[in-house]
Design a protein around this motif. Sequence first.
Motif, PDB file in Angstrom:
ATOM      1  N   TYR A 108       0.837  -1.193   0.000  1.00  0.00           N
ATOM      2  CA  TYR A 108       0.000   0.000   0.000  1.00  0.00           C
ATOM      3  C   TYR A 108       0.876   1.249   0.000  1.00  0.00           C
ATOM      4  CZ  TYR A 108      -3.027  -3.542   2.120  1.00  0.00           C
ATOM      5  OH  TYR A 108      -3.707  -4.696   2.404  1.00  0.00           O
ATOM      6  N   MET A 109       0.333   2.308  -0.606  1.00  0.00           N
ATOM      7  CA  MET A 109       1.030   3.588  -0.614  1.00  0.00           C
ATOM      8  C   MET A 109      -0.023   4.698  -0.613  1.00  0.00           C
ATOM      9  SD  MET A 109       3.566   5.102  -3.593  1.00  0.00           S
ATOM     10  CE  MET A 109       2.373   4.795  -4.891  1.00  0.00           C
ATOM     11  N   ALA A 110       0.039   5.588   0.367  1.00  0.00           N
ATOM     12  CA  ALA A 110      -0.883   6.723   0.437  1.00  0.00           C
ATOM     13  C   ALA A 110      -0.150   7.985   0.021  1.00  0.00           C
ATOM     14  CB  ALA A 110      -1.427   6.872   1.844  1.00  0.00           C
ATOM     15  N   LYS A 111      -0.756   8.714  -0.923  1.00  0.00           N
ATOM     16  CA  LYS A 111      -0.191   9.976  -1.389  1.00  0.00           C
ATOM     17  C   LYS A 111      -1.173  11.106  -1.144  1.00  0.00           C
ATOM     18  CE  LYS A 111       2.846   8.566  -5.148  1.00  0.00           C
ATOM     19  NZ  LYS A 111       3.144   8.825  -6.576  1.00  0.00           N
ATOM     20  N   ASP A 112      -0.625  12.282  -0.819  1.00  0.00           N
ATOM     21  CA  ASP A 112      -1.474  13.456  -0.657  1.00  0.00           C
ATOM     22  C   ASP A 112      -1.706  14.130  -2.011  1.00  0.00           C
ATOM     23  OD1 ASP A 112       0.840  14.959  -1.213  1.00  0.00           O
ATOM     24  OD2 ASP A 112       1.140  15.550   0.875  1.00  0.00           O
ATOM     25  N   LYS A 113      -2.429  15.258  -2.001  1.00  0.00           N
ATOM     26  CA  LYS A 113      -2.770  15.923  -3.262  1.00  0.00           C
ATOM     27  C   LYS A 113      -1.553  16.426  -4.027  1.00  0.00           C
ATOM     28  CE  LYS A 113      -3.562  20.429  -1.197  1.00  0.00           C
ATOM     29  NZ  LYS A 113      -4.522  21.472  -0.903  1.00  0.00           N
ATOM     30  N   ASN A 114      -0.423  16.587  -3.335  1.00  0.00           N
ATOM     31  CA  ASN A 114       0.805  17.032  -3.991  1.00  0.00           C
ATOM     32  C   ASN A 114       1.644  15.869  -4.510  1.00  0.00           C
ATOM     33  OD1 ASN A 114       0.231  19.766  -3.398  1.00  0.00           O
ATOM     34  ND2 ASN A 114       1.029  19.471  -1.332  1.00  0.00           N
ATOM     35  N   GLY A 115       1.191  14.652  -4.286  1.00  0.00           N
ATOM     36  CA  GLY A 115       1.927  13.479  -4.742  1.00  0.00           C
ATOM     37  C   GLY A 115       2.986  12.999  -3.773  1.00  0.00           C
ATOM     38  N   SER A 116       3.009  13.570  -2.579  1.00  0.00           N
ATOM     39  CA  SER A 116       3.971  13.130  -1.565  1.00  0.00           C
ATOM     40  C   SER A 116       3.451  11.868  -0.882  1.00  0.00           C
ATOM     41  CB  SER A 116       4.173  14.206  -0.499  1.00  0.00           C
ATOM     42  OG  SER A 116       4.735  15.356  -1.069  1.00  0.00           O
ATOM     43  N   ILE A 117       4.355  10.938  -0.624  1.00  0.00           N
ATOM     44  CA  ILE A 117       3.977   9.706   0.063  1.00  0.00           C
ATOM     45  C   ILE A 117       3.857  10.005   1.558  1.00  0.00           C
ATOM     46  CG2 ILE A 117       4.627   7.333   0.599  1.00  0.00           C
ATOM     47  CD1 ILE A 117       6.201   7.279  -2.046  1.00  0.00           C
ATOM     48  N   CYS A 118       2.695   9.705   2.123  1.00  0.00           N
ATOM     49  CA  CYS A 118       2.421   9.979   3.544  1.00  0.00           C
ATOM     50  C   CYS A 118       2.666   8.756   4.420  1.00  0.00           C
ATOM     51  CB  CYS A 118       0.972  10.420   3.716  1.00  0.00           C
ATOM     52  SG  CYS A 118       0.541  11.867   2.747  1.00  0.00           S
ATOM     53  N   PHE A 119       2.240   7.590   3.945  1.00  0.00           N
ATOM     54  CA  PHE A 119       2.491   6.343   4.657  1.00  0.00           C
ATOM     55  C   PHE A 119       2.423   5.190   3.671  1.00  0.00           C
ATOM     56  CE2 PHE A 119      -1.966   7.557   5.427  1.00  0.00           C
ATOM     57  CZ  PHE A 119      -2.680   6.446   4.991  1.00  0.00           C
ATOM     58  N   VAL A 120       3.087   4.117   4.023  1.00  0.00           N
ATOM     59  CA  VAL A 120       3.122   2.912   3.206  1.00  0.00           C
ATOM     60  C   VAL A 120       2.863   1.714   4.123  1.00  0.00           C
ATOM     61  CG1 VAL A 120       4.721   3.901   1.513  1.00  0.00           C
ATOM     62  CG2 VAL A 120       5.625   2.605   3.446  1.00  0.00           C
ATOM     63  N   GLY A 121       2.555   0.596   3.529  1.00  0.00           N
ATOM     64  CA  GLY A 121       2.326  -0.584   4.348  1.00  0.00           C
ATOM     65  C   GLY A 121       2.284  -1.848   3.529  1.00  0.00           C
ATOM     66  N   ARG A 122       2.101  -2.921   4.267  1.00  0.00           N
ATOM     67  CA  ARG A 122       1.976  -4.218   3.606  1.00  0.00           C
ATOM     68  C   ARG A 122       1.124  -5.126   4.467  1.00  0.00           C
ATOM     69  NH1 ARG A 122       7.712  -7.409   3.990  1.00  0.00           N
ATOM     70  NH2 ARG A 122       6.769  -8.583   2.304  1.00  0.00           N
ATOM     71  N   SER A 123       0.508  -6.097   3.810  1.00  0.00           N
ATOM     72  CA  SER A 123      -0.283  -7.132   4.475  1.00  0.00           C
ATOM     73  C   SER A 123       0.081  -8.468   3.855  1.00  0.00           C
ATOM     74  CB  SER A 123      -1.789  -6.937   4.235  1.00  0.00           C
ATOM     75  OG  SER A 123      -2.246  -5.726   4.724  1.00  0.00           O
ATOM     76  N   ILE A 124       0.036  -9.489   4.667  1.00  0.00           N
ATOM     77  CA  ILE A 124       0.105 -10.856   4.159  1.00  0.00           C
ATOM     78  C   ILE A 124      -1.304 -11.415   4.317  1.00  0.00           C
ATOM     79  CG2 ILE A 124       1.124 -13.147   4.385  1.00  0.00           C
ATOM     80  CD1 ILE A 124       3.135 -10.947   3.531  1.00  0.00           C
TER      81      ILE A 124
END
Length: 151
Positions: A108-124
Amino acid sequence: MKHITYIEDVKTWENTFDFYFPIQVRFSEIDMFGHLNNTVPITYFEEARIQYFNHLGVMQKWTDKSSETIPVVASQQCDYLKQVFYGEQLKLYVKINQLGNSSMDIHYMAKDKNGSICFVGRSILVQMSKRTGKGEPWSEEMKQMIKAPNL
């Protein structure tokens, strides 16, 4: 960006996402310090994952009454890179990074309106038999749906 063990090269990794789900940060998701509560991204991951599975057509297979299998999250993690505040519009990207015999590594990757990555994650995620409670291998049909999405 800080070093995250499941990401070798951020730019390369970032460019492998195709699907995203839009999210607007609600007031109820903010903590007393004014930023997104640290538990909320896991809920965002779930929502984006379900939307992605709907998009691929696999969620419909799992939710069919005749289905013998269900998806179960075996582990999750989130890495916070930038504060997120009330009202922000995010794009929550999701992809299947690797497919195992009965499991998948989802990123997972969350980006704000400016395209900056705010948080990332993973799941199994593990596909389990409803009857036995044990991992159930992917059928050829499911593998094709997962590996060749109509994006």
